[in-house]
Design an enzyme around this catalytic site. Sequence first.
Site, mmCIF file in Angstrom:
data_model
loop_
_atom_site.group_PDB
_atom_site.id
_atom_site.type_symbol
_atom_site.label_atom_id
_atom_site.label_comp_id
_atom_site.label_asym_id
_atom_site.label_seq_id
_atom_site.Cartn_x
_atom_site.Cartn_y
_atom_site.Cartn_z
ATOM 1 N N SER A 1 74.993 -45.719 -25.846
ATOM 2 C CA SER A 1 74.033 -46.139 -24.825
ATOM 3 C C SER A 1 72.625 -46.003 -25.370
ATOM 4 O O SER A 1 72.179 -44.899 -25.702
ATOM 5 C CB SER A 1 74.175 -45.295 -23.565
ATOM 6 O OG SER A 1 73.033 -45.526 -22.746
ATOM 7 N N HIS B 1 75.722 -50.394 -25.726
ATOM 8 C CA HIS B 1 75.758 -50.242 -24.271
ATOM 9 C C HIS B 1 74.330 -50.256 -23.711
ATOM 10 O O HIS B 1 73.495 -49.438 -24.100
ATOM 11 C CB HIS B 1 76.457 -48.921 -23.922
ATOM 12 C CG HIS B 1 76.700 -48.708 -22.459
ATOM 13 N ND1 HIS B 1 77.767 -49.261 -21.781
ATOM 14 C CD2 HIS B 1 76.009 -47.987 -21.537
ATOM 15 C CE1 HIS B 1 77.736 -48.883 -20.508
ATOM 16 N NE2 HIS B 1 76.671 -48.111 -20.327
ATOM 17 N N ASP C 1 72.058 -49.945 -20.365
ATOM 18 C CA ASP C 1 72.038 -49.448 -18.990
ATOM 19 C C ASP C 1 70.840 -50.020 -18.244
ATOM 20 O O ASP C 1 69.699 -49.688 -18.549
ATOM 21 C CB ASP C 1 71.947 -47.920 -18.992
ATOM 22 C CG ASP C 1 73.258 -47.277 -19.399
ATOM 23 O OD1 ASP C 1 74.295 -47.598 -18.796
ATOM 24 O OD2 ASP C 1 73.245 -46.449 -20.329
ATOM 25 N N MET D 1 68.872 -50.185 -14.768
ATOM 26 C CA MET D 1 68.719 -49.407 -13.524
ATOM 27 C C MET D 1 67.525 -49.924 -12.734
ATOM 28 O O MET D 1 66.488 -50.246 -13.316
ATOM 29 C CB MET D 1 68.483 -47.936 -13.854
ATOM 30 C CG MET D 1 69.574 -47.331 -14.706
ATOM 31 S SD MET D 1 69.160 -45.630 -15.129
ATOM 32 C CE MET D 1 70.602 -45.179 -16.092
ATOM 33 N N HIS E 1 75.638 -52.780 -18.569
ATOM 34 C CA HIS E 1 76.055 -52.027 -17.387
ATOM 35 C C HIS E 1 74.944 -52.139 -16.340
ATOM 36 O O HIS E 1 73.882 -51.527 -16.478
ATOM 37 C CB HIS E 1 76.277 -50.563 -17.825
ATOM 38 C CG HIS E 1 76.652 -49.632 -16.730
ATOM 39 N ND1 HIS E 1 76.669 -48.248 -16.904
ATOM 40 C CD2 HIS E 1 77.044 -49.846 -15.444
ATOM 41 C CE1 HIS E 1 77.040 -47.668 -15.782
ATOM 42 N NE2 HIS E 1 77.274 -48.610 -14.880
ATOM 43 N N MET F 1 73.331 -51.360 -13.047
ATOM 44 C CA MET F 1 73.261 -50.419 -11.909
ATOM 45 C C MET F 1 72.159 -50.914 -10.996
ATOM 46 O O MET F 1 71.099 -50.291 -10.850
ATOM 47 C CB MET F 1 72.983 -49.001 -12.442
ATOM 48 C CG MET F 1 74.189 -48.414 -13.168
ATOM 49 S SD MET F 1 73.773 -47.006 -14.217
ATOM 50 C CE MET F 1 73.311 -47.872 -15.715
ATOM 51 N N MET G 1 82.721 -44.045 -14.221
ATOM 52 C CA MET G 1 81.545 -43.187 -14.392
ATOM 53 C C MET G 1 81.992 -41.723 -14.330
ATOM 54 O O MET G 1 82.597 -41.296 -13.344
ATOM 55 C CB MET G 1 80.526 -43.434 -13.274
ATOM 56 C CG MET G 1 79.785 -44.755 -13.331
ATOM 57 S SD MET G 1 78.897 -45.082 -14.871
ATOM 58 C CE MET G 1 77.855 -43.642 -15.036
ATOM 59 N N ASP H 1 82.017 -43.477 -19.146
ATOM 60 C CA ASP H 1 80.566 -43.438 -19.352
ATOM 61 C C ASP H 1 79.961 -42.244 -18.627
ATOM 62 O O ASP H 1 80.064 -42.136 -17.407
ATOM 63 C CB ASP H 1 79.975 -44.749 -18.800
ATOM 64 C CG ASP H 1 78.479 -44.874 -19.021
ATOM 65 O OD1 ASP H 1 77.883 -44.044 -19.729
ATOM 66 O OD2 ASP H 1 77.910 -45.842 -18.468
#
Length: 245
Positions: free
Chosen positions: A10, A35, A37, A39, A68, A70, A139, A175
Amino acid sequence: MTRNIIISPSILAADFSRLGEEIAAIDAAGADWIHCDVMDGHFVPNISYGADVIKAVRPVTSKIFDVHLMIAPVDPYLEAFAKAGADVITVHAEAGPHLDRSLQAIRSLGKKAGVSLCPATPESAIEYVLDRLDLVLVMTVNPGFGGQSFLDSQLDKIRRIRSVIGDRPIRLEVDGGVTRDNAAAVAAAGADTLVAGSAVFRGGNSADYASNISAIRAAAEAGRVPELQHSSVQSLRTGEAARIR
Ligand code: DX5
Ligand code: ZN
């Protein structure tokens, strides 16, 4: 079916002032996937980066971009992440009321579709979308921040999802808080794809990244469930006792 272990560092734990160099470094250090992330400060209590940053670093590597999301809502942004260069796009089951629609949209953009489950969400959330999935992400921390401790409560969920997946070509990704110390347990529970942020970027230089990735990979390889055991479990469930040997 036992699949090869994939390590997906990540980049949330990278030095953002040198993000391109950091991605090149983990690529050279043996990362299988990258990866990313995303957010939004709404679905999760933190803001990271968006599609423009992913687009900017996309040329740095040819590795799979494992994105990913979120964010909520998610559907209005799927096309932007596809165009930015995502290969796998994972949405949260909790992020909206129309998971089936989101997964269809991802595949219609020509991308692999993933669903992520927060720690409190049961595995039944994926029961009716299995045929739309290329990846399930469990998660093992509450999403929003890197550097948190692994939640052991999720090992049972990983085992159950492994069983639900059976022989389908769906990756089972874990993760949050993954380290060289718990990678064996994670793989033994049935995960085949491991995300790690802090545990990969610890040390801050390329040599550390390579030894961190190989330590996590070695632990996971050592812990993973043998193929025979998996096919036996699957055979028992489907009543095909003749396949057990
Ligand atoms: C958390 C993110 C994770 C995080 C993992 O919301 O989804 O990918 O970056 O970081 P570590 O490995 O440090 O827990
Ligand atoms: Zn993540």
